[in-house]
Structure formats: C-alpha cells, structure tokens
Scaffold this active site. Sequence first.
Site, PDB file in Angstrom:
ATOM      1  N   LYS A 189     -13.169 -24.165 -26.318  1.00  0.00           N
ATOM      2  CA  LYS A 189     -14.558 -24.103 -26.031  1.00  0.00           C
ATOM      3  C   LYS A 189     -15.552 -24.798 -27.063  1.00  0.00           C
ATOM      4  CE  LYS A 189     -14.143 -19.682 -26.931  1.00  0.00           C
ATOM      5  NZ  LYS A 189     -12.602 -19.486 -26.889  1.00  0.00           N
TER       6      LYS A 189
ATOM      7  N   GLN B 248     -14.330 -16.077 -28.314  1.00  0.00           N
ATOM      8  CA  GLN B 248     -13.347 -15.126 -27.680  1.00  0.00           C
ATOM      9  C   GLN B 248     -13.191 -15.508 -26.185  1.00  0.00           C
ATOM     10  OE1 GLN B 248     -15.753 -13.278 -29.931  1.00  0.00           O
ATOM     11  NE2 GLN B 248     -14.520 -14.100 -31.307  1.00  0.00           N
TER      12      GLN B 248
ATOM     13  N   GLY C  86      -9.333 -31.793 -20.225  1.00  0.00           N
ATOM     14  CA  GLY C  86      -9.329 -32.428 -21.642  1.00  0.00           C
ATOM     15  C   GLY C  86      -8.109 -33.065 -21.818  1.00  0.00           C
TER      16      GLY C  86
ATOM     17  N   GLY D  65      -8.665 -16.897 -25.428  1.00  0.00           N
ATOM     18  CA  GLY D  65      -9.381 -17.445 -26.561  1.00  0.00           C
ATOM     19  C   GLY D  65      -8.676 -18.797 -27.018  1.00  0.00           C
ATOM     20  N   ASP D  66      -9.332 -19.625 -27.910  1.00  0.00           N
ATOM     21  CA  ASP D  66      -8.841 -20.930 -28.423  1.00  0.00           C
ATOM     22  C   ASP D  66      -8.457 -21.775 -27.116  1.00  0.00           C
ATOM     23  OD1 ASP D  66      -8.804 -19.766 -30.800  1.00  0.00           O
ATOM     24  OD2 ASP D  66      -6.911 -18.897 -30.618  1.00  0.00           O
TER      25      ASP D  66
ATOM     26  N   ASN E 105     -15.268 -14.139 -36.028  1.00  0.00           N
ATOM     27  CA  ASN E 105     -13.508 -14.018 -35.784  1.00  0.00           C
ATOM     28  C   ASN E 105     -13.140 -15.380 -34.781  1.00  0.00           C
ATOM     29  OD1 ASN E 105     -15.538 -13.202 -33.693  1.00  0.00           O
ATOM     30  ND2 ASN E 105     -14.236 -11.518 -33.041  1.00  0.00           N
TER      31      ASN E 105
ATOM     32  N   LYS F 103      -6.282 -29.270 -22.626  1.00  0.00           N
ATOM     33  CA  LYS F 103      -4.989 -29.654 -23.228  1.00  0.00           C
ATOM     34  C   LYS F 103      -4.083 -30.121 -22.074  1.00  0.00           C
ATOM     35  CE  LYS F 103      -4.607 -27.862 -27.329  1.00  0.00           C
ATOM     36  NZ  LYS F 103      -4.253 -27.087 -28.487  1.00  0.00           N
TER      37      LYS F 103
ATOM     38  N   GLY G 168     -12.747 -19.404 -33.889  1.00  0.00           N
ATOM     39  CA  GLY G 168     -12.599 -20.766 -34.596  1.00  0.00           C
ATOM     40  C   GLY G 168     -12.773 -21.647 -33.786  1.00  0.00           C
ATOM     41  N   HIS G 169     -13.716 -22.543 -33.627  1.00  0.00           N
ATOM     42  CA  HIS G 169     -13.787 -23.308 -32.663  1.00  0.00           C
ATOM     43  C   HIS G 169     -13.852 -24.944 -33.266  1.00  0.00           C
ATOM     44  CE1 HIS G 169     -16.387 -20.500 -30.084  1.00  0.00           C
ATOM     45  NE2 HIS G 169     -15.252 -20.251 -30.397  1.00  0.00           N
ATOM     46  N   THR G 170     -12.905 -25.462 -32.788  1.00  0.00           N
ATOM     47  CA  THR G 170     -12.542 -27.021 -33.388  1.00  0.00           C
ATOM     48  C   THR G 170     -13.228 -28.044 -32.665  1.00  0.00           C
ATOM     49  OG1 THR G 170     -10.352 -25.852 -33.605  1.00  0.00           O
ATOM     50  CG2 THR G 170     -10.481 -28.268 -34.374  1.00  0.00           C
TER      51      THR G 170
HETATM   52  P1  GDP Z   1     -12.002 -22.536 -29.138  1.00  0.00           P
HETATM   53  O1  GDP Z   1     -11.648 -21.501 -29.997  1.00  0.00           O
HETATM   54  O2  GDP Z   1     -12.007 -22.071 -27.605  1.00  0.00           O
HETATM   55  O3  GDP Z   1     -13.185 -23.388 -29.416  1.00  0.00           O
HETATM   56  O4  GDP Z   1     -10.574 -23.463 -29.352  1.00  0.00           O
HETATM   57  P2  GDP Z   1      -9.937 -23.582 -30.901  1.00  0.00           P
HETATM   58  O5  GDP Z   1     -10.603 -24.746 -31.639  1.00  0.00           O
HETATM   59  O6  GDP Z   1      -9.399 -22.566 -31.523  1.00  0.00           O
HETATM   60  O7  GDP Z   1      -8.316 -24.322 -30.370  1.00  0.00           O
HETATM   61  C1  GDP Z   1      -8.380 -25.438 -29.362  1.00  0.00           C
HETATM   62  C2  GDP Z   1      -7.638 -26.485 -30.150  1.00  0.00           C
HETATM   63  O8  GDP Z   1      -7.333 -27.530 -29.253  1.00  0.00           O
HETATM   64  C3  GDP Z   1      -8.183 -27.365 -31.391  1.00  0.00           C
HETATM   65  O9  GDP Z   1      -7.568 -27.642 -32.299  1.00  0.00           O
HETATM   66  C4  GDP Z   1      -9.047 -28.693 -30.416  1.00  0.00           C
HETATM   67  O10 GDP Z   1      -9.359 -29.650 -31.437  1.00  0.00           O
HETATM   68  C5  GDP Z   1      -7.799 -28.714 -29.576  1.00  0.00           C
HETATM   69  N1  GDP Z   1      -8.324 -29.584 -28.315  1.00  0.00           N
HETATM   70  C6  GDP Z   1      -9.254 -29.025 -27.332  1.00  0.00           C
HETATM   71  N2  GDP Z   1      -9.244 -29.546 -26.194  1.00  0.00           N
HETATM   72  C7  GDP Z   1      -7.909 -30.545 -26.256  1.00  0.00           C
HETATM   73  C8  GDP Z   1      -7.455 -31.298 -25.491  1.00  0.00           C
HETATM   74  O11 GDP Z   1      -7.866 -31.372 -24.118  1.00  0.00           O
HETATM   75  N3  GDP Z   1      -6.195 -31.755 -25.830  1.00  0.00           N
HETATM   76  C9  GDP Z   1      -5.683 -31.515 -27.064  1.00  0.00           C
HETATM   77  N4  GDP Z   1      -4.566 -32.084 -27.155  1.00  0.00           N
HETATM   78  N5  GDP Z   1      -6.226 -30.840 -27.792  1.00  0.00           N
HETATM   79  C10 GDP Z   1      -7.610 -30.248 -27.513  1.00  0.00           C
HETATM   80  P1  IMO Z   2     -12.129 -17.947 -30.373  1.00  0.00           P
HETATM   81  O1  IMO Z   2     -13.626 -17.940 -29.970  1.00  0.00           O
HETATM   82  C1  IMO Z   2      -8.429 -16.120 -30.195  1.00  0.00           C
HETATM   83  C2  IMO Z   2      -8.348 -11.628 -30.938  1.00  0.00           C
HETATM   84  C3  IMO Z   2      -7.696 -11.357 -32.383  1.00  0.00           C
HETATM   85  C4  IMO Z   2      -7.221  -9.757 -31.849  1.00  0.00           C
HETATM   86  C5  IMO Z   2      -8.393  -9.448 -31.032  1.00  0.00           C
HETATM   87  C6  IMO Z   2      -9.399  -8.535 -31.965  1.00  0.00           C
HETATM   88  O2  IMO Z   2     -11.593 -19.110 -31.354  1.00  0.00           O
HETATM   89  O3  IMO Z   2     -11.367 -18.291 -29.224  1.00  0.00           O
HETATM   90  P2  IMO Z   2     -11.227  -9.044 -33.651  1.00  0.00           P
HETATM   91  O4  IMO Z   2     -11.071  -9.707 -35.120  1.00  0.00           O
HETATM   92  O5  IMO Z   2     -12.088  -9.813 -32.825  1.00  0.00           O
HETATM   93  O6  IMO Z   2     -11.477  -7.525 -33.681  1.00  0.00           O
HETATM   94  O7  IMO Z   2      -9.698  -9.121 -32.982  1.00  0.00           O
HETATM   95  O8  IMO Z   2      -9.245 -10.544 -30.718  1.00  0.00           O
HETATM   96  N1  IMO Z   2      -9.580 -12.639 -31.242  1.00  0.00           N
HETATM   97  C7  IMO Z   2      -9.428 -13.936 -30.772  1.00  0.00           C
HETATM   98  N2  IMO Z   2      -8.188 -14.634 -30.214  1.00  0.00           N
HETATM   99  N3  IMO Z   2      -9.478 -16.766 -30.368  1.00  0.00           N
HETATM  100  C8  IMO Z   2     -10.739 -16.215 -30.983  1.00  0.00           C
HETATM  101  O9  IMO Z   2     -11.763 -16.613 -30.870  1.00  0.00           O
HETATM  102  C9  IMO Z   2     -10.536 -14.621 -31.264  1.00  0.00           C
HETATM  103  N4  IMO Z   2     -11.288 -13.967 -31.471  1.00  0.00           N
HETATM  104  C10 IMO Z   2     -10.625 -12.466 -32.004  1.00  0.00           C
HETATM  105  O10 IMO Z   2      -6.766 -12.113 -32.619  1.00  0.00           O
HETATM  106  O11 IMO Z   2      -6.129 -10.063 -31.160  1.00  0.00           O
HETATM  107 MG    MG Z   3     -10.451 -20.790 -31.464  1.00  0.00          MG
END
Ligand code: GDP
Ligand code: IMO
Ligand code: MG
Length: 427
Positions: free
Chosen positions: A16, A223, A412, A12-13, A38, A330, A40-42
């Site tokens: 996406k 996720q 990225g 995750g994170d 659950n 990243k 968090g897409h930034t």
């Molecule tokens: P997601 O859940 O997969 O959408 O990812 P998140 O938003 O939770 O976490 C990704 C973080 O990395 C966010 O703060 C984005 O703004 C940041 N991000 C995404 N791509 C890049 C990249 O290529 N470089 C940097 N420095 N930050 C990035």
């Molecule tokens: P994005 O879409 C990272 C993790 C939680 C926990 C496990 C189960 O932003 O990538 P839940 O609340 O789904 O029952 O928790 O999954 N988890 C994530 N970790 N990014 C996410 O979403 C997540 N969604 C759930 O931290 O370990």
């Molecule tokens: Mg996220």
Amino acid sequence: MPGIIVVGAQWGDEGKGKATDQLGERVDYCVRYSGGNNAGHTIVVGGEKFVLHLLPSGILNPGTTTILGNGVVIDLDVMASEMQALRSRGLDVAHPLLSANAHIIAPFHTTIDKVTERFLGKRRIGTTGRGVGPAYADKVNRIGIRVQDLFDESILRQKVEASLDQKNHLLVKVYNRREIDPVQTTELLLSHAETLRPHVIDCSRVLNEALDADKVVLFEGAQASHLDVDHGTYPYVTSSNPGAAGACTGTGMGPTRIDRVVGIAKAYTTRVGEGPFPTELFDEDGETLREKGNEYGATTGRKRRCGWFDAVVVEHATLVNNFTDIFLTKLDILSGWEKIPVCVAYDVNGVRHDTMPMTQSDLHHAKPIYEYLDGWTEDISEARSFTDLPLNCQAYVQRLEKLVGCRISGIGVGPGREQSVMIHDLL
Ligand code: GDP
Ligand code: IMO
Ligand code: MG
C-alpha cells in the site's frame, strides 16, 4: 474531487505504501484513516528505503499535505521519532495535521497489549504489541484520551487518572505487574502539546473543503480488509475498520465523496500473526516466496507466512469494499515457477465453497481448490507496459481479474517507485 481510497485486499503488507507513494505529486492530501503504528509501509525512492509506521506515505512528496484522521490512534512518541528520523536523513518534511478527535496511544496501552498477549498464550492474536487494540478498546469504552485533551491540562489529568485507576488494578492483581504512575504519564503526554498545537485540525472540514476546491485526496489504508474488525477473519484481526468504509468514519467524509476505491493485492498471499490462512505453504515453495519476496514484517521483523494467491480472499475484499480498481503487486516475485497454483474455491468438509465461508468454523476447515496456471521464467522487473510482460504472465493477470471480479489497473514489478506497469490511470 477526486477522493480515492487505497485498501489492502488481503491480510496486510500488500504494498500500500508503494502504491500510495507512486501517485505522488498528483496527490494534494494524503490521509491515514485507521490503525496506528502497527502498520509498516515501505517506500523505495531512488534505491533508498523508507519504512513508515504511523506517518502517511505521502509525507515523502513535498507538495502533499498529510493528515492523521480521527480514526487513527496516535502514539505521540512514535510520531516524534518518525519525524526526527526523516529529518535526520536530510528530508525537509512538514509535520502532519492531526484530527482533534484522534485518540492517543499512551504507554500503558502498549504495556497492556503485551501483557494480554502473553496471558492469552496459545490463544493469542499475534498483535504487533504497539498498544493499538487497547487504545481502540478505551475509545469504544468511552475512556479514551484524544488529541484535543492535550490542550486542557486538568481534563487530561482526570482522564489519565480515571483510565489508570482501573488498569492499575488489572496490571497488579491479574498480570502481576507494577502500577503505572498517572502523574508521569500525564507529564509525558503534555510534553508533546506545544509542538502539536499548530497542527491540530477539524479533519472533516479541512478535507471536505479540499474536495470542494477540486483537490486530490488520497485515503491511505493501513492493515487490510481481512484484518477489519467487522469484515475480517475475526478474532484474528486488528481493532479498527481498515476497509473502505473506515475511510469515511475515520476522517468525517460522507460516502458520496469517494470516487475510487483501489484494492492493493499481492500476486501471492502473506499474513503475519495468528489466524486462518487456507493457501499457506509449509514447503519449499513457501520458503522460496519468503526469500524472493523478502517477506519479513516491516514493523516487528517477524517472518511472514506465505502462500499462493487466494482469489476467494480477494473476491471477498472486492465485495465488501466495492473496489473500482486493483493494483497487483510483487508479480515479479512469481517469475520462475513452471506452474503457479491459484486458489479458486475451498473444500469445506467435502462441500465446495466458491466464495468466502460465512462462519469462522467453516473457514477454519477450508482446504484450497487450485487451478494451475502456466508460469514464466523471464525477469519482469524492467517491464513498464502490459505488453512488455511475457504472455503467460499476462494470462495470469487476466485470470486473476476474472476470478476476483475487478479490473487490474496497475501491476508492481519491483519495490522502486518507477517499477510499475499502469493499465488504467488511478486518478
Ligand atoms: P504495506 O504495508 O502494504 O505498505 O506493504 P509493506 O511495505 O509492509 O510490504 C511490501 C513490501 O514489498 C515492501 O518491502 C515493498 O518495498 C515491497 N514491494 C511493493 N511492491 C512491490 C513489487 O511490485 N515488487 C517487489 N519485488 N516488491 C514490492
Ligand atoms: P500494514 O499497514 C500486516 C496484524 C498483526 C496481528 C493483527 C492484530 O503494514 O499492512 P494489532 O497490533 O493491529 O492489534 O494486531 O493484525 N497486523 C498487520 N499485519 N500488516 C499490517 O499493517 C498489520 N497491522 C496489524 O500481525 O495479526
Ligand atoms: Mg506493512
């Protein structure tokens, strides 16, 4: 055509949201197919940051229709407040369409998520506490509440009562909590019905017809592959199928409708919550990755655990999702290390594993075997083509490509919409 799925390749994170947003105006439909708030897409547009938990990232593009598929679990209060938050920032966003079959996260699901985690103590999963697991449990247990139930008041009342009948015993007798009132709960859910009514659809039909009409449909994963309840690091997973196959069941698509599956992989690795993480760092390098990469959860604000890129993990995701492309995010964060370790295999009790161990016990004992690649010092955030990248950086990307068994089509180099290097077009 085309149908394109975006899937997280790690835990995750990975970025996406940014990758989805970047495809931008070329996407006619952006569909969430699993998970709930659950996620968090930034997304960063013109220096302004948006964090979406439930709404599909395509909502920021005026020409894109957004959908929450049947595989999503929807907290109605969260949806309303996310819409409100976007509108109060001056955005004229259209309400997402909702599958009539999507399940609802009621407030009691959130309560149960939190109390069970507390009860589990040391054995907790580290969930986001958003009620996602309990809502999916009710779905599979055939006592869930669906979006369509909002439009049949007597059915809704019966379902809420039936569900709470059992849960109230649990809450009071096991968890020492107060009972939850079914009448209040029903009223709360009903209060959303009229707003939602015009947006409720047969998701499968709408999307199949869109693909017949040559529209571009993007299935936005939340996720990740290793959080998938079937293919992830069970039990430290989420309660749905975020993998590519989940896009089919989570929207009502036949697998042959899909043209591309894009894995989103971070150039290093992070994880939130509990569970195995072989390349996790507990030293200064881990701290540096966290600070440079701002690795704090977009949903819960928790510190993300950080480690080096694990090719075993991403190769496994390539396998189970059959990625056609990978978007590596990243990479800019890795500038400044003289040598960058990349995990190429595991040592499990003296035995080398080149691929993901089959059992949880083996993974639990896996120690990373590293290859040390040459680093680079240049800031790469302004790079826009592959040849703009320093040679060692290019070599890092090419080595990863080989290790994970999939071409890297995009990179990225910063959080902004424009901060990407495209090697192969994703659409
Ligand atoms: P997601 O859940 O997969 O959408 O990812 P998140 O938003 O939770 O976490 C990704 C973080 O990395 C966010 O703060 C984005 O703004 C940041 N991000 C995404 N791509 C890049 C990249 O290529 N470089 C940097 N420095 N930050 C990035
Ligand atoms: P994005 O879409 C990272 C993790 C939680 C926990 C496990 C189960 O932003 O990538 P839940 O609340 O789904 O029952 O928790 O999954 N988890 C994530 N970790 N990014 C996410 O979403 C997540 N969604 C759930 O931290 O370990
Ligand atoms: Mg996220």
